[in-house]
Design a protein around this motif. Sequence first.
Motif, mmCIF file in Angstrom:
data_model
loop_
_atom_site.group_PDB
_atom_site.id
_atom_site.type_symbol
_atom_site.label_atom_id
_atom_site.label_comp_id
_atom_site.label_asym_id
_atom_site.label_seq_id
_atom_site.Cartn_x
_atom_site.Cartn_y
_atom_site.Cartn_z
ATOM 1 N N ASN A 142 50.248 44.558 31.798
ATOM 2 C CA ASN A 142 50.808 43.331 31.232
ATOM 3 C C ASN A 142 49.742 42.261 30.998
ATOM 4 O OD1 ASN A 142 53.223 44.634 31.506
ATOM 5 N ND2 ASN A 142 53.926 43.458 33.265
ATOM 6 N N ASN A 143 48.455 42.640 31.242
ATOM 7 C CA ASN A 143 47.331 41.716 31.024
ATOM 8 C C ASN A 143 47.519 40.384 31.751
ATOM 9 O OD1 ASN A 143 45.852 43.488 29.302
ATOM 10 N ND2 ASN A 143 47.278 42.992 27.656
ATOM 11 N N ILE A 144 47.935 40.480 32.986
ATOM 12 C CA ILE A 144 48.081 39.290 33.823
ATOM 13 C C ILE A 144 46.690 38.727 34.129
ATOM 14 C CG2 ILE A 144 48.707 38.572 36.169
ATOM 15 C CD1 ILE A 144 50.986 40.607 35.991
ATOM 16 N N ASP A 145 46.579 37.423 34.127
ATOM 17 C CA ASP A 145 45.350 36.769 34.568
ATOM 18 C C ASP A 145 45.324 36.851 36.097
ATOM 19 O OD1 ASP A 145 43.431 34.937 35.496
ATOM 20 O OD2 ASP A 145 43.660 33.659 33.732
ATOM 21 N N LEU A 147 46.950 34.439 39.116
ATOM 22 C CA LEU A 147 47.976 34.957 40.036
ATOM 23 C C LEU A 147 47.541 34.776 41.480
ATOM 24 C CD1 LEU A 147 50.460 36.616 40.946
ATOM 25 C CD2 LEU A 147 49.131 38.682 40.438
ATOM 26 N N ASN A 148 46.325 35.180 41.797
ATOM 27 C CA ASN A 148 45.874 35.125 43.185
ATOM 28 C C ASN A 148 45.709 33.681 43.652
ATOM 29 O OD1 ASN A 148 45.374 36.700 45.449
ATOM 30 N ND2 ASN A 148 43.159 36.653 45.169
ATOM 31 N N GLU A 175 47.907 29.463 47.231
ATOM 32 C CA GLU A 175 48.587 28.186 47.521
ATOM 33 C C GLU A 175 49.772 28.406 48.451
ATOM 34 O OE1 GLU A 175 49.615 26.581 43.731
ATOM 35 O OE2 GLU A 175 47.530 26.134 43.165
ATOM 36 N N ARG A 176 50.258 29.653 48.488
ATOM 37 C CA ARG A 176 51.362 30.019 49.373
ATOM 38 C C ARG A 176 50.852 30.774 50.606
ATOM 39 N NH1 ARG A 176 56.484 31.385 45.768
ATOM 40 N NH2 ARG A 176 56.114 30.011 43.994
ATOM 41 N N ASP A 177 49.549 30.710 50.829
ATOM 42 C CA ASP A 177 48.906 31.368 51.980
ATOM 43 C C ASP A 177 49.030 32.885 51.924
ATOM 44 O OD1 ASP A 177 47.989 28.985 53.080
ATOM 45 O OD2 ASP A 177 49.859 28.652 54.159
ATOM 46 N N ILE A 178 48.872 33.434 50.725
ATOM 47 C CA ILE A 178 48.891 34.881 50.499
ATOM 48 C C ILE A 178 47.667 35.252 49.673
ATOM 49 C CG2 ILE A 178 50.097 36.759 49.288
ATOM 50 C CD1 ILE A 178 52.709 35.211 49.818
ATOM 51 N N MET A 179 47.053 36.378 49.970
ATOM 52 C CA MET A 179 45.925 36.838 49.173
ATOM 53 C C MET A 179 46.049 38.328 48.894
ATOM 54 S SD MET A 179 41.796 36.597 49.940
ATOM 55 C CE MET A 179 41.805 34.802 49.903
ATOM 56 N N ILE A 180 45.850 38.716 47.624
ATOM 57 C CA ILE A 180 45.757 40.117 47.234
ATOM 58 C C ILE A 180 44.395 40.330 46.589
ATOM 59 C CG2 ILE A 180 48.262 40.379 47.022
ATOM 60 C CD1 ILE A 180 47.944 40.172 43.989
ATOM 61 N N SER A 181 44.129 41.508 46.067
ATOM 62 C CA SER A 181 42.778 41.834 45.614
ATOM 63 C C SER A 181 42.756 42.299 44.170
ATOM 64 C CB SER A 181 42.190 42.932 46.506
ATOM 65 O OG SER A 181 40.865 43.233 46.119
ATOM 66 N N ASN A 182 41.712 41.910 43.471
ATOM 67 C CA ASN A 182 41.466 42.411 42.119
ATOM 68 C C ASN A 182 41.100 43.893 42.191
ATOM 69 O OD1 ASN A 182 40.924 42.571 39.346
ATOM 70 N ND2 ASN A 182 39.735 40.672 39.319
ATOM 71 N N LEU A 231 55.935 39.388 50.334
ATOM 72 C CA LEU A 231 54.922 39.434 49.279
ATOM 73 C C LEU A 231 55.556 39.611 47.909
ATOM 74 C CD1 LEU A 231 52.025 39.670 48.179
ATOM 75 C CD2 LEU A 231 52.123 42.116 48.732
ATOM 76 N N THR A 232 56.432 40.604 47.765
ATOM 77 C CA THR A 232 57.012 40.871 46.439
ATOM 78 C C THR A 232 57.852 39.691 45.954
ATOM 79 O OG1 THR A 232 58.856 42.074 47.482
ATOM 80 C CG2 THR A 232 56.979 43.376 46.721
ATOM 81 N N LYS A 233 58.548 39.020 46.879
ATOM 82 C CA LYS A 233 59.343 37.834 46.509
ATOM 83 C C LYS A 233 58.433 36.758 45.924
ATOM 84 C CE LYS A 233 62.264 34.245 48.640
ATOM 85 N NZ LYS A 233 61.295 33.121 48.519
ATOM 86 N N ASN A 234 57.285 36.548 46.561
ATOM 87 C CA ASN A 234 56.376 35.508 46.088
ATOM 88 C C ASN A 234 55.708 35.887 44.767
ATOM 89 O OD1 ASN A 234 55.752 33.033 48.038
ATOM 90 N ND2 ASN A 234 56.363 34.791 49.301
ATOM 91 N N ILE A 235 55.362 37.165 44.586
ATOM 92 C CA ILE A 235 54.783 37.578 43.294
ATOM 93 C C ILE A 235 55.820 37.396 42.181
ATOM 94 C CG2 ILE A 235 53.894 39.528 41.965
ATOM 95 C CD1 ILE A 235 52.669 40.626 44.524
ATOM 96 N N GLU A 236 57.056 37.770 42.461
ATOM 97 C CA GLU A 236 58.113 37.583 41.451
ATOM 98 C C GLU A 236 58.259 36.122 41.060
ATOM 99 O OE1 GLU A 236 61.522 39.293 43.258
ATOM 100 O OE2 GLU A 236 60.994 41.355 42.729
ATOM 101 N N GLU A 237 58.219 35.234 42.050
ATOM 102 C CA GLU A 237 58.371 33.811 41.762
ATOM 103 C C GLU A 237 57.183 33.272 40.965
ATOM 104 O OE1 GLU A 237 61.009 32.692 45.766
ATOM 105 O OE2 GLU A 237 58.941 31.967 45.554
ATOM 106 N N VAL A 238 55.977 33.681 41.322
ATOM 107 C CA VAL A 238 54.785 33.195 40.621
ATOM 108 C C VAL A 238 54.757 33.691 39.177
ATOM 109 C CG1 VAL A 238 52.267 33.399 40.513
ATOM 110 C CG2 VAL A 238 53.384 32.878 42.694
ATOM 111 N N LEU A 239 55.131 34.953 38.967
ATOM 112 C CA LEU A 239 55.058 35.540 37.626
ATOM 113 C C LEU A 239 56.352 35.352 36.830
ATOM 114 C CD1 LEU A 239 53.199 38.925 38.346
ATOM 115 C CD2 LEU A 239 52.246 36.786 37.440
ATOM 116 N N GLY A 240 57.367 34.842 37.488
ATOM 117 C CA GLY A 240 58.637 34.669 36.804
ATOM 118 C C GLY A 240 59.302 35.973 36.438
ATOM 119 N N LEU A 241 59.188 36.962 37.318
ATOM 120 C CA LEU A 241 59.760 38.295 37.036
ATOM 121 C C LEU A 241 61.260 38.308 37.309
ATOM 122 C CD1 LEU A 241 56.943 40.478 38.645
ATOM 123 C CD2 LEU A 241 57.288 39.974 36.230
#
Length: 355
Positions: free
Chosen positions: A299-302, A306-307, A312-319, A345-355
């Motif tokens: 989906n060519n997410i930036d 995203l990270n 800002e929500r105290d979560i970190m994932i990796s490129n 984690l998945t709840k926060n990714i959904e909220e950030v990406l608007g999924l």
Amino acid sequence: MKLFLPGPVSVRKEVLEKFLEPVIGHRSAQASEIQKTISINIQKILGTEHTIITSTSSGTGLMEGAIRSCTKKRALICSLGSFGELWYKLGLENSIETDILRSVSGEATDINKLKELLNKNDFDFVGITHNETSTGIKNDLDEFKDIIAQHSDIIWALDAVSSAGGTPINQDYYGIDIVITSSQKCLGLTPGLSFASISDKAYEKAKTVENRGHYFDFVNLYDFIKDHDFQYPSTPAISNMVSAAYQLDYIVNEEGVENRYKRHLEMSDYFKQWANKYFPVYGNPKYQSPTITAINNTNNIDFNDLNNKLMERDIMISNGYGDLINKTFRVGHMGDYTIEDMKYLTKNIEEVLGL
């Protein structure tokens, strides 16, 4: 900060508090008992009765020590990605004749190609990447068992840095001579330690190899443990060892290794099912890792955006890593996390990406 990285991982408060205990003498009886406890529990995690060495280094140090100490003729590395490439590089940089069998990205080692190479060349050391953190692919050791049995003259070594403690290894069942892992991934510890099991066969082979170096000389490490009641040749990171002894006892005797493997698999299954709703998980499903998921960024997410928003929500994932930077992004589901953490984690990714 919750670290959903392919390592290092978030560490339990109780484990971190062990660093607040007074430093002990590294030649004391207490230090010997701590290192003995570590050895016994690492044996249980790796499924082996072989001698365990604990090193004050990353896993890279013991990977270098293995190939340098146990190769007299020629080494072969079965690579799944960037960290297989690293082991290959370690061989070359130590003036060892080293070949590499590269898998297709997203695939496991081609067993037929491995058979061909072993029949054509006089290898005496084979290093296998068990679980590749750059691609989220895990080799199936069942596919190697017969080959290992047919080439008992070879020293077989396994990079289990991101798999030990998160999925079964069963070293002795497969006939593997050396298994190497690190503290900062599935074992749920801080960075700074690595562990290796060494078979008597590997030890005897290493004694015939000249110029093994010093700090990672497997003969020196093995002999010192045997002659000095489990102690380390130089001054080790003893506070790390106190913390490790506590956590490894928890893994083996409180949670239980089988329960730990089950929990890692449940987290992996949950996260991959979620990821496949929005992006395809990278690689052949047959070989996808139970401790790390690489997600195709179709989906060519930036990723940086995203990270940053997750941080800002105290979560970190990796490129992605190496050639897969920005083409994939990666999530570690290892250590002491639970299904509830993965849902957070998945709840926060959904909220950030608007999924």
